[in-house]
Motif scaffolding. Sequence first.
Motif, PDB file in Angstrom:
ATOM      1  N   MET A  37       0.560  -1.026  -0.055  1.00 10.55           N
ATOM      2  CA  MET A  37       0.082  -0.028   0.066  1.00 10.55           C
ATOM      3  C   MET A  37       0.723   1.439  -0.101  1.00 10.55           C
ATOM      4  N   THR A  38       0.350   2.396  -0.553  1.00 13.14           N
ATOM      5  CA  THR A  38       0.882   3.510  -0.348  1.00 13.14           C
ATOM      6  C   THR A  38       1.117   4.274   0.798  1.00 13.14           C
ATOM      7  N   GLU A  39       0.047   3.980   1.721  1.00 11.85           N
ATOM      8  CA  GLU A  39      -0.044   4.609   2.942  1.00 11.85           C
ATOM      9  C   GLU A  39       0.014   6.030   2.862  1.00 11.85           C
ATOM     10  N   ASP A  40      -0.558   6.777   1.847  1.00 12.66           N
ATOM     11  CA  ASP A  40      -0.593   8.148   1.807  1.00 12.66           C
ATOM     12  C   ASP A  40      -1.628   8.755   2.918  1.00 12.66           C
ATOM     13  N   ARG A  41      -1.238   9.818   3.516  1.00 15.37           N
ATOM     14  CA  ARG A  41      -1.750  10.559   4.545  1.00 15.37           C
ATOM     15  C   ARG A  41      -1.720  11.994   4.561  1.00 15.37           C
ATOM     16  N   ARG A  42      -2.800  12.443   4.626  1.00 15.71           N
ATOM     17  CA  ARG A  42      -2.672  14.077   4.618  1.00 15.71           C
ATOM     18  C   ARG A  42      -3.196  14.709   6.182  1.00 15.71           C
ATOM     19  N   TRP A  43      -3.135  13.793   7.242  1.00 13.49           N
ATOM     20  CA  TRP A  43      -3.705  13.987   8.255  1.00 13.49           C
ATOM     21  C   TRP A  43      -2.830  14.666   9.301  1.00 13.49           C
ATOM     22  N   PRO A  44      -2.898  15.354  10.598  1.00 13.59           N
ATOM     23  CA  PRO A  44      -2.156  15.834  11.483  1.00 13.59           C
ATOM     24  C   PRO A  44      -1.481  14.545  11.956  1.00 13.59           C
ATOM     25  N   HIS A  45      -0.192  14.733  12.192  1.00 17.55           N
ATOM     26  CA  HIS A  45       0.661  13.481  12.415  1.00 17.55           C
ATOM     27  C   HIS A  45       2.251  13.787  13.090  1.00 17.55           C
ATOM     28  N   ALA A  57       2.319  11.242  -9.564  1.00 20.43           N
ATOM     29  CA  ALA A  57       1.045  11.542 -10.424  1.00 20.43           C
ATOM     30  C   ALA A  57       0.889  10.560 -11.634  1.00 20.43           C
ATOM     31  N   HIS A  58       1.044   9.366 -11.405  1.00 22.24           N
ATOM     32  CA  HIS A  58       1.025   8.476 -12.447  1.00 22.24           C
ATOM     33  C   HIS A  58       0.878   6.943 -11.612  1.00 22.24           C
ATOM     34  N   PRO A  59      -0.397   6.262 -11.886  1.00 24.61           N
ATOM     35  CA  PRO A  59      -0.780   5.137 -11.460  1.00 24.61           C
ATOM     36  C   PRO A  59       0.177   3.934 -11.378  1.00 24.61           C
ATOM     37  N   VAL A  60       0.884   3.871 -12.293  1.00 26.54           N
ATOM     38  CA  VAL A  60       1.784   2.658 -12.204  1.00 26.54           C
ATOM     39  C   VAL A  60       2.857   3.077 -11.059  1.00 26.54           C
ATOM     40  N   ARG A  61       3.341   4.259 -11.093  1.00 26.51           N
ATOM     41  CA  ARG A  61       4.354   4.494  -9.867  1.00 26.51           C
ATOM     42  C   ARG A  61       3.640   4.422  -8.647  1.00 26.51           C
ATOM     43  N   VAL A  62       2.633   4.853  -8.384  1.00 15.98           N
ATOM     44  CA  VAL A  62       1.967   4.665  -6.910  1.00 15.98           C
ATOM     45  C   VAL A  62       2.076   2.907  -6.568  1.00 15.98           C
ATOM     46  N   ARG A  63       1.485   2.414  -7.792  1.00 18.29           N
ATOM     47  CA  ARG A  63       1.484   0.883  -7.528  1.00 18.29           C
ATOM     48  C   ARG A  63       2.815   0.300  -7.341  1.00 18.29           C
ATOM     49  N   LEU A  64       3.822   0.689  -7.915  1.00 12.34           N
ATOM     50  CA  LEU A  64       5.232   0.155  -7.886  1.00 12.34           C
ATOM     51  C   LEU A  64       5.856   0.361  -6.304  1.00 12.34           C
ATOM     52  N   ILE A  65       5.540   1.503  -5.756  1.00 13.57           N
ATOM     53  CA  ILE A  65       5.948   1.620  -4.279  1.00 13.57           C
ATOM     54  C   ILE A  65       5.213   0.902  -3.536  1.00 13.57           C
ATOM     55  N   GLY A  66       3.807   0.824  -3.609  1.00 15.55           N
ATOM     56  CA  GLY A  66       2.983  -0.203  -3.040  1.00 15.55           C
ATOM     57  C   GLY A  66       3.602  -1.598  -2.687  1.00 15.55           C
ATOM     58  N   LEU A  67       3.973  -2.293  -4.074  1.00 12.15           N
ATOM     59  CA  LEU A  67       4.514  -3.392  -3.824  1.00 12.15           C
ATOM     60  C   LEU A  67       5.755  -3.366  -3.197  1.00 12.15           C
ATOM     61  N   GLY A  84      -3.740  14.091 -10.325  1.00  9.91           N
ATOM     62  CA  GLY A  84      -3.151  12.721 -10.750  1.00  9.91           C
ATOM     63  C   GLY A  84      -2.661  11.947  -9.833  1.00  9.91           C
ATOM     64  N   TYR A  85      -2.139  12.430  -8.665  1.00  9.48           N
ATOM     65  CA  TYR A  85      -1.612  11.733  -7.755  1.00  9.48           C
ATOM     66  C   TYR A  85      -2.963  11.171  -6.858  1.00  9.48           C
ATOM     67  N   LEU A  86      -3.781  11.916  -6.773  1.00  9.76           N
ATOM     68  CA  LEU A  86      -5.039  11.450  -5.746  1.00  9.76           C
ATOM     69  C   LEU A  86      -5.655  10.454  -6.706  1.00  9.76           C
ATOM     70  N   ARG A  87      -6.097  10.541  -7.853  1.00  8.14           N
ATOM     71  CA  ARG A  87      -6.711   9.694  -8.757  1.00  8.14           C
ATOM     72  C   ARG A  87      -6.025   8.422  -8.712  1.00  8.14           C
ATOM     73  N   SER A  88      -4.303   8.308  -8.704  1.00  5.74           N
ATOM     74  CA  SER A  88      -3.720   7.070  -8.446  1.00  5.74           C
ATOM     75  C   SER A  88      -4.097   6.395  -7.376  1.00  5.74           C
ATOM     76  N   ILE A  89      -4.048   7.322  -6.173  1.00  9.56           N
ATOM     77  CA  ILE A  89      -4.236   6.745  -5.003  1.00  9.56           C
ATOM     78  C   ILE A  89      -5.516   5.851  -4.767  1.00  9.56           C
ATOM     79  N   VAL A  90      -6.678   6.521  -5.314  1.00 15.27           N
ATOM     80  CA  VAL A  90      -7.814   6.019  -5.294  1.00 15.27           C
ATOM     81  C   VAL A  90      -8.129   4.691  -6.120  1.00 15.27           C
ATOM     82  N   ALA A  91      -7.453   4.696  -7.288  1.00 12.51           N
ATOM     83  CA  ALA A  91      -7.452   3.517  -8.061  1.00 12.51           C
ATOM     84  C   ALA A  91      -6.621   2.310  -7.368  1.00 12.51           C
ATOM     85  N   ALA A  92      -5.507   2.696  -6.615  1.00 10.18           N
ATOM     86  CA  ALA A  92      -4.748   1.687  -5.780  1.00 10.18           C
ATOM     87  C   ALA A  92      -5.675   1.148  -4.662  1.00 10.18           C
ATOM     88  N   HIS A  93      -6.474   2.028  -4.115  1.00  9.90           N
ATOM     89  CA  HIS A  93      -7.286   1.655  -3.111  1.00  9.90           C
ATOM     90  C   HIS A  93      -8.578   0.707  -3.649  1.00  9.90           C
TER      91      HIS A  93
END
Length: 221
Positions: free
Chosen positions: A1-9, A28-38, A112-121
């Motif tokens: 998973m990408t574990e993207d977070r925009r929350w207070p932390h 900002a590319h779905p393949v790159r988000v999935r690569l990091i996740g893997l 683009g990045y947020l769309r990639s995150i939603v696609a990964a989820h």
Amino acid sequence: MTEDRRWPHSSDPQTDVVIDAKGLRALAHPVRVRLIGLLRLNGPSTATRLAEQLGLNSGATSYHLRQLAAAGFVAEDTERGNARERWWRAVHQVTWWTDADLAEEEPEAALGYLRSIVAAHTLTAQTALNAYETMPVEWRHALDLSDMVLQLSPLEARALAGELTEVIARYRRLDPAAPAPEGTDRVAVVVHVLPEPQEVADEGPTGSVGSEGPDRSGGRS
């Protein structure tokens, strides 16, 4: 998973990365988000193996890995690589997005990045449901698909997201390099805090239904 977070932390510089404009453009590319996740989930791998998992050719995967390396998200694993085969590893385990102005400065990259995150989820959920019939019964009982609509201010929404992060942080994090404790398995926890567009809200109740899992009653809504 990408574990993207925009929350207070409170991020850990040893394992976390705070995304900047350069990183946002790189992701900002779905393949790159999935690569990091893997790489974060499964540990180091090669472009060829990653390409097989993604249904791509190794040339395309290598290109995206190089772009991620240039942005500092992945690095060559020199301990595993050789002259014929390069291994790659994730540099971080968590990505944080804390700059509230970044989306305004880089709107196309942000979207683009947020769309990639939603696609990964979405893929994560679909993969779990595809395995539902063969899933051990105790895990079928643990599966949860819930949604509810709240009436919040932006400040309250951010506070809610922060509280959810604190709850999740109390549980055991995945460590690909360590053996899994007995009786445990990987669990994907996906949290969305989604402001509804006004035209959707004006249509009235959506019929949103919460569920504590297909085999359980007492859902939330």
